[in-house]
Structures are given as structure tokens and as C-alpha cells.
Design a protein around this motif. Structure first.
Motif, short mmCIF file in Angstrom:
data_model
loop_
_atom_site.label_atom_id
_atom_site.label_comp_id
_atom_site.label_asym_id
_atom_site.label_seq_id
_atom_site.Cartn_x
_atom_site.Cartn_y
_atom_site.Cartn_z
N GLY A 43 44.11 29.19 20.35
CA GLY A 43 42.87 29.84 20.49
C GLY A 43 42.72 31.04 21.28
N ALA A 44 43.51 30.95 22.28
CA ALA A 44 43.47 32.31 23.09
C ALA A 44 43.93 33.47 22.46
CB ALA A 44 44.05 32.12 24.36
N LEU A 45 45.10 33.24 21.82
CA LEU A 45 45.58 34.11 20.90
C LEU A 45 44.77 34.97 19.65
CD1 LEU A 45 49.35 32.91 20.06
CD2 LEU A 45 48.41 35.03 21.66
N ALA A 46 43.83 33.77 19.07
CA ALA A 46 42.93 34.07 18.30
C ALA A 46 41.85 35.19 18.88
CB ALA A 46 42.20 33.02 17.45
N ALA A 47 41.39 34.90 19.99
CA ALA A 47 40.53 35.75 20.91
C ALA A 47 41.29 37.10 21.11
CB ALA A 47 40.39 35.03 22.43
N VAL A 48 42.48 37.18 21.22
CA VAL A 48 43.08 38.53 21.37
C VAL A 48 43.03 39.31 19.98
CG1 VAL A 48 45.33 39.58 21.77
CG2 VAL A 48 44.70 37.62 23.43
N ARG A 49 43.18 38.49 19.04
CA ARG A 49 42.91 39.33 17.50
C ARG A 49 41.76 39.59 17.39
NH1 ARG A 49 46.77 34.75 16.58
NH2 ARG A 49 45.08 33.70 15.81
N GLN A 50 40.98 39.19 17.91
CA GLN A 50 39.43 39.34 17.56
C GLN A 50 38.80 40.27 18.62
OE1 GLN A 50 37.56 38.71 15.06
NE2 GLN A 50 39.42 37.60 14.28
N ARG A 51 39.79 40.67 19.72
CA ARG A 51 39.45 41.61 20.74
C ARG A 51 38.22 41.26 21.44
NH1 ARG A 51 41.68 46.63 19.82
NH2 ARG A 51 40.48 47.68 21.02
N LEU A 52 38.43 39.97 21.69
CA LEU A 52 37.09 39.53 22.55
C LEU A 52 37.55 39.35 24.26
CD1 LEU A 52 36.34 36.04 20.86
CD2 LEU A 52 35.70 38.29 20.70
N ASP A 53 36.50 39.33 25.10
CA ASP A 53 36.76 39.51 26.53
C ASP A 53 37.54 37.99 26.84
OD1 ASP A 53 34.74 37.79 26.73
OD2 ASP A 53 33.40 39.49 27.58
N VAL A 54 37.38 37.97 28.46
CA VAL A 54 38.26 37.03 29.04
C VAL A 54 37.33 35.61 28.50
CG1 VAL A 54 37.18 37.30 31.05
CG2 VAL A 54 39.15 35.76 31.06
N VAL A 55 35.86 35.78 28.65
CA VAL A 55 35.00 34.74 28.46
C VAL A 55 35.34 34.15 27.07
CG1 VAL A 55 32.73 33.99 28.30
CG2 VAL A 55 33.27 35.53 30.29
N GLY A 56 35.31 35.03 25.97
CA GLY A 56 35.48 34.49 24.75
C GLY A 56 37.09 33.89 24.44
N MET A 57 37.87 34.32 25.32
CA MET A 57 39.06 33.85 25.41
C MET A 57 39.34 32.21 25.82
SD MET A 57 42.57 35.04 27.19
CE MET A 57 42.94 36.43 26.03
N VAL A 58 38.57 32.20 27.02
CA VAL A 58 38.56 30.59 27.46
C VAL A 58 37.79 29.78 26.55
CG1 VAL A 58 37.52 29.48 29.33
CG2 VAL A 58 38.74 31.53 29.85
N VAL A 59 36.54 30.39 25.95
CA VAL A 59 35.59 29.40 25.12
C VAL A 59 36.69 29.21 23.92
CG1 VAL A 59 33.85 29.49 23.49
CG2 VAL A 59 33.71 30.33 25.68
N LEU A 60 37.32 30.04 23.35
CA LEU A 60 38.11 29.69 22.03
C LEU A 60 39.35 28.66 22.45
CD1 LEU A 60 38.52 32.83 19.70
CD2 LEU A 60 36.78 30.84 19.68
N ALA A 61 40.06 28.90 23.68
CA ALA A 61 41.06 27.95 24.05
C ALA A 61 40.39 26.65 24.41
CB ALA A 61 41.66 28.80 25.09
N GLU A 62 39.38 26.54 24.93
CA GLU A 62 38.88 25.02 25.23
C GLU A 62 38.43 24.60 24.04
OE1 GLU A 62 38.56 23.82 28.03
OE2 GLU A 62 38.96 24.76 29.55
N ILE A 63 37.72 25.37 23.04
CA ILE A 63 37.18 24.46 21.83
C ILE A 63 38.33 24.26 20.91
CG2 ILE A 63 36.61 26.44 20.27
CD1 ILE A 63 34.21 23.75 21.29
N THR A 64 39.48 25.08 20.90
CA THR A 64 40.45 24.60 19.92
C THR A 64 41.28 23.61 20.32
OG1 THR A 64 40.53 27.00 19.37
CG2 THR A 64 42.56 25.79 18.83
#
Length: 208
Positions: A22-43
Motif C-alpha cells: 500500500g505504501a509503495l502504491a502511494a509512492v507511485r501515485q506521488r502521494l504525501d506521507v498522509v496518503g501513504m499511511v492511509v493506503l498502508a493501513e487500508i491495504t
């Protein structure tokens, strides 16, 4: 079943690798740290939360264990600071992701059976446990959920593992070896699909 201590460690390991994806998906989508945490948690937790809500196991396990929340945070921190290195380790991440898939499809099915669901519905919920977080990740990041074009066999291995464990329970076969066998079957099919590029078929006339 697998002992509670071992099962808990395996559960956290699966949560960790799903959170990394999930966190790597956030990196690919150029999200910030909040988006990264959200995607990591939800995944990592989305599939289990959906399962627990369906069977009425509330509050969901994700909200009763501190580790369930902290492990995805740790995965987010790892990817935030070292995502180039983590990306280079992607084959290993996919390997562990396949292990998480096998584990979650089995534990999800078993938990559904223990709550009185029929084998068919337990299988469906086992698959949801395994792939639900990834579906939510893709939706939040603006992508078509990968499970809808199961091009490298993700949902099908989860379905196979869930069916095997449900049939075993119907035959009154329980225990760690049964659970491990079903999880290894799903894991093995996923790894082989990655290795050999196995794909699910498309309707006739639809090009690849």
C-alpha cells in the motif's frame, strides 16, 4: 489450528507486507506521507475489517490490537525513507505478499466458519479477507482494482485456498497442518503465476 502465538505473528507478518504494498502504491501515485499511511493501513487491514463487520465480530480485530495499527505505520516509515531500496526488493515483497494472501484467505475462511457461516459464504468471506484491502487501496488511489483483471492470479489462489480449508472443515479435518496446507496451496499458485506469467482468460475476441 495454528497456535495463537504463531498465528498472531504470521498475521502481523501478512499485515506488514500488505502495508508495504500500500505504501509503495502511494509512492507511485506521488502521494504525501498522509496518503501513504492511509493506503498502508487500508491495504493491510481493510479485508479483515470487512470480514469482521460482516460476521458481527465487533469491534473488528484491527481496533482491538495495538500491533495491527503500529505495524502498518512501521511499514509506512520504512517505505517513506527507503522506498528506492524497498522497490529494488520488490520480488521479495511480492513473495511475502503471496504468503500473506495464503494466510489471510485461510484465516478469513476459518473465522467465518467459526461464526456459523455456510461453507460457500465462508469461502467468499475468506477471499474478501485476502483481497479486500487491495481493492480499497486501488479505489482510493484512483485505479481499477487489480482483482477485476486478475492477470497474474491473485483472487484465484485465494479462492482455491479458501475452498480447500472449507472442504476440510466439512470433512471434520482440523489442525495446523490442514491450515498450513491450504495456505501453502494458495501461496504456491500465486508464486507460480508470478514466475511463469500465468493469466486468467479474457472473453473471446478481447485482445490482451
Amino acid at each position: 489450528m495454528i497456535g495463537p502465538g504463531a498465528a498472531g505473528l504470521l498475521d502481523l507478518a501478512g499485515i506488514f507486507v500488505f502495508a508495504v504494498s500500500g505504501a509503495l502504491a502511494a509512492v507511485r501515485q506521488r502521494l504525501d506521507v498522509v496518503g501513504m499511511v492511509v493506503l498502508a493501513e487500508i491495504t493491510a487491514l481493510g479485508g479483515g475489517i470487512l470480514r469482521d463487520l460482516v460476521i458481527g465480530a465487533v469491534p473488528p480485530a484491527a481496533f482491538t490490537s495495538l500491533g495491527y495499527v503500529l505495524v502498518p505505520l512501521g511499514a509506512s516509515a520504512l517505505v517513506f525513507f527507503w522506498h528506492p531500496q524497498v522497490t529494488r526488493l520488490l520480488p521479495a515483497v511480492l513473495f511475502f505478499d503471496a504468503a500473506g494472501l495464503g494466510l489471510f484467505c485461510v484465516t478469513g475462511t476459518v473465522k467465518a466458519l467459526d461464526h456459523g457461516l455456510s461453507p460457500l459464504h465462508a469461502v467468499l468471506l475468506g477471499v474478501v479477507t485476502a483481497v479486500g484491502g487491495g481493492v480499497l487501496r486501488d479505489m482510493l488511489s484512483g485505479q481499477i482494482p487489480s482483482v477485476l483483471y486478475d492477470r497474474q492470479l491473485y483472487a484465484l489462489p485465494a479462492l482455491l485456498g479458501a475452498v480447500v480449508i472449507a472442504l476440510a472443515y466439512e470433512a471434520d479435518l482440523h489442525g495446523g497442518f490442514v491450515s498450513a496446507g491450504a495456505a501453502l496451496l494458495a501461496f504456491g499458485l500465486r508464486v507460480l503465476a508470478l514466475r511463469y506469467g500465468w493469466r486468467t482468460p479474457r472473453p473471446r475476441g478481447v485482445p490482451d
